[in-house]
Structure formats: structure tokens, C-alpha cells
Design an enzyme around this catalytic site. Sequence first.
Site, PDB file in Angstrom:
ATOM      1  N   GLN A  71       0.842  -1.191   0.000  1.00 45.14           N
ATOM      2  CA  GLN A  71       0.000   0.000   0.000  1.00 45.14           C
ATOM      3  C   GLN A  71       0.877   1.241   0.000  1.00 45.14           C
ATOM      4  O   GLN A  71       1.828   1.333   0.777  1.00 45.14           O
ATOM      5  CB  GLN A  71      -0.917   0.033   1.220  1.00 45.14           C
ATOM      6  CG  GLN A  71      -1.899   1.198   1.200  1.00 45.14           C
ATOM      7  CD  GLN A  71      -2.718   1.304   2.482  1.00 45.14           C
ATOM      8  OE1 GLN A  71      -2.241   1.847   3.470  1.00 45.14           O
ATOM      9  NE2 GLN A  71      -3.932   0.770   2.460  1.00 45.14           N
ATOM     10  N   CYS A 101      -6.038   6.917   5.533  1.00 44.68           N
ATOM     11  CA  CYS A 101      -5.313   7.073   6.798  1.00 44.68           C
ATOM     12  C   CYS A 101      -5.749   8.336   7.546  1.00 44.68           C
ATOM     13  O   CYS A 101      -5.734   9.434   6.972  1.00 44.68           O
ATOM     14  CB  CYS A 101      -3.808   7.114   6.543  1.00 44.68           C
ATOM     15  SG  CYS A 101      -2.852   7.247   8.071  1.00 44.68           S
ATOM     16  N   LYS A 140      -7.962   1.976  -0.868  1.00 47.60           N
ATOM     17  CA  LYS A 140      -8.525   2.001   0.495  1.00 47.60           C
ATOM     18  C   LYS A 140      -9.112   3.388   0.747  1.00 47.60           C
ATOM     19  O   LYS A 140      -8.444   4.407   0.543  1.00 47.60           O
ATOM     20  CB  LYS A 140      -7.435   1.690   1.521  1.00 47.60           C
ATOM     21  CG  LYS A 140      -7.886   1.760   2.982  1.00 47.60           C
ATOM     22  CD  LYS A 140      -8.740   0.584   3.375  1.00 47.60           C
ATOM     23  CE  LYS A 140      -9.254   0.692   4.807  1.00 47.60           C
ATOM     24  NZ  LYS A 140      -8.174   0.644   5.813  1.00 47.60           N
ATOM     25  N   GLY A 206     -13.109  -2.307   9.297  1.00 47.54           N
ATOM     26  CA  GLY A 206     -13.618  -1.575  10.455  1.00 47.54           C
ATOM     27  C   GLY A 206     -14.347  -2.462  11.437  1.00 47.54           C
ATOM     28  O   GLY A 206     -15.381  -3.045  11.118  1.00 47.54           O
ATOM     29  N   ASP A 207     -13.788  -2.602  12.651  1.00 43.38           N
ATOM     30  CA  ASP A 207     -14.400  -3.388  13.735  1.00 43.38           C
ATOM     31  C   ASP A 207     -14.504  -4.874  13.395  1.00 43.38           C
ATOM     32  O   ASP A 207     -15.466  -5.544  13.786  1.00 43.38           O
ATOM     33  CB  ASP A 207     -15.787  -2.850  14.095  1.00 43.38           C
ATOM     34  CG  ASP A 207     -15.747  -1.407  14.591  1.00 43.38           C
ATOM     35  OD1 ASP A 207     -14.659  -0.942  14.954  1.00 43.38           O
ATOM     36  OD2 ASP A 207     -16.805  -0.749  14.604  1.00 43.38           O
ATOM     37  N   ARG A 230      -6.971  -4.092  12.927  1.00 44.33           N
ATOM     38  CA  ARG A 230      -6.642  -4.144  14.369  1.00 44.33           C
ATOM     39  C   ARG A 230      -7.006  -5.487  14.987  1.00 44.33           C
ATOM     40  O   ARG A 230      -6.372  -5.933  15.948  1.00 44.33           O
ATOM     41  CB  ARG A 230      -7.376  -3.018  15.097  1.00 44.33           C
ATOM     42  CG  ARG A 230      -6.891  -1.619  14.728  1.00 44.33           C
ATOM     43  CD  ARG A 230      -7.746  -0.546  15.378  1.00 44.33           C
ATOM     44  NE  ARG A 230      -9.123  -0.584  14.880  1.00 44.33           N
ATOM     45  CZ  ARG A 230     -10.184  -0.182  15.569  1.00 44.33           C
ATOM     46  NH1 ARG A 230     -10.054   0.271  16.802  1.00 44.33           N
ATOM     47  NH2 ARG A 230     -11.386  -0.230  15.032  1.00 44.33           N
TER      48      ARG A 230
END
Length: 326
Positions: A71, A101, A140, A206-207, A230
Site C-alpha cells: 500500500q 489514513c 482504500k 472496520g471493527d 486491528r
Amino acid sequence: MLQIGDLKLEVPFFQAPLSGYSDYAMRYLARENGCPFTFAGVMLAKSAAHPKVLKKPQFIPRQDEHPIGAQILGRDPVVMAKAAKDLEQVGYDVIDINYACPAPKVLRRRRGGYLLNEPELAIEIFDAVREAVSCPLTVKLRCGYTNSSEFRDNFFLIARQLAERGADALVVHPRSVKQVYRDKADWSILGELKQECPDTVIIGSGDVFDAEQSIQKMKEAKIDGLLVARGAVGNPWIFRQLKAAFTGQPIPEKPSPKEQAETMLKHLELVVEIYGQSKAVRYFRKFTAQYSRLHPQKKQIQQELMTAKTHKELIKAIQTSYCLNW
């Protein structure tokens, strides 16, 4: 199956590019646990476009980790195109452009998520990179710079044009740039985007922390895949859980303390190989903080691991906390 250009994955998920995290060590453990495709950490385009930088071992994919993506982050179309071309030439299988970002230092330089404010430049960069590479090209995004209707319109405008211009996938984190990681990610936006761009591969981010819930959200939004960010830090087992959830198999139990310890020691061994013992312990602390969340006595274990100052102390702390006490 998930297809991104000519890249075919048996399962519809992969590991994100995480600055300061997704080095070879993290990628190795992801693949070992069933992740079919990983990204190296985010690369600044002006660095990736420098010949001396790309000669460094940490920037070159290893033979055992294909397919692998790179990326790039920047705002100069010429530099972004050169970086993409050079990265493809050294062996990366997919190039991703970062328009997502939310880090303040990135936004101050008008890179990453800031480019959602500049639709014309965002498209100019994409066109330059698309012309420079023949490998799959993904982008992204976040769903706007803020949650205002103006910025949401910018997001859909950019996304539609990227789809029309041949993006092989759009990877979308459904929070605004300014939300960072606050509040819940709004996956209904992904469903709206898929309706607007039905022929484009849409990947949700996300999540992604719980395997069953994440696969369910993917199916409800009728999108094509998941990006794990994450949720994979200190938890490479999420990939085998996602595979089970996707294929309708029972979700594997969380790893035993012994398995956690063995994985941590393997991770540490790879980190030492990459960075050397003197840097490894300090670097590894951000992972031990996350690994310890799976331990029944997480607060106590986290404290014991974080206070280790040397390589030997950390190995002993892991062995004692995870193995000898059980």
C-alpha cells in the site's frame, strides 16, 4: 471465493497493511493461521520510489509469502506511479492506494484520508498508478472526511469514478476520517456502495474483531470480502475463526495458554531475526499488550510481559506466565 483482478482467494478475507505492525513476522503468523493474502506495512510513496530503499531486505517480499500486497501513501501522481511500478517490479502482487489514513501527521501533509477532500487529484493519482502497473490495483477509502453530506457525496463520487476507471477492488472503512476509530463503523454504507457499483469488488473494513459477527455483517451488506486490521494484532487466530464462520463450521475455541505462548515465542523469534535483540523487546511490547487480552488473567500477565527489559527476561516471562502456571 474472492477475486481481485487475477488474484483468486479461496476465502473472502485478508490482512490489512498496518504501519508499524504488518512486517514479515505478523504476515507469517497470519498465513500460518489460514490468511490467504497479506499486505506489508503502509509505505510512503517517495520512499518506495527511491532505489536505495527498495534494496533493503525489509521492503522486498520473501519467496514464501506470495501473494502479498503493497500500500502506498502520497499525493504526487508521478511519484505514486513510480512507487507502484517499482514495487510491482520487486515482487508485490497487488498495489493499494491509501485514501483512508486518519493519522494527524498524514493529514497535515494532505495525504491519506485528506485526499477525500480533493476528488480530482484522487482520480488523477489513480489514473497515473493504473497506467503504471499491470497487477491488480485496489484503493482504500473512508466514507468521507467528516460525516457531513458534502463529504459523503465526495466519497460516493470518488468511489464511482474509481469503479468506472478499473479499480480491481474498493476497500472501505465505513467511518469518516475525522471519526478515526470512534463510534461504531456504519456497514450500511458498504451496502449502499455495492448497490451503486454492483460490478466492483467491495471489501469491508472496520471493527472486524469477532469472526461470526463480521461474516454476518459482510453477508447483510452483500459485499464481497473483509479486511482484517486491528483485529489481527496479537490475534492471528482470527483468520481460522473467520474461515470456520464463512464455511459454516464450528468456531474454534480460543487458543490455550500453551498455544498462545508458543505463538508469542515464534513471533518474538521472527522479530529478533528482523530487528535484532536490542530492538526486539521494545518493538514487541505493542504485540504483547494485545496477546495478553486472551489470557484469563490479562491485566496481571500484561504487566509481567511489559516489564521485561531484555530478550531473555521476555522469554522467561512468557514461559512462566503462560506455561508453568498451567
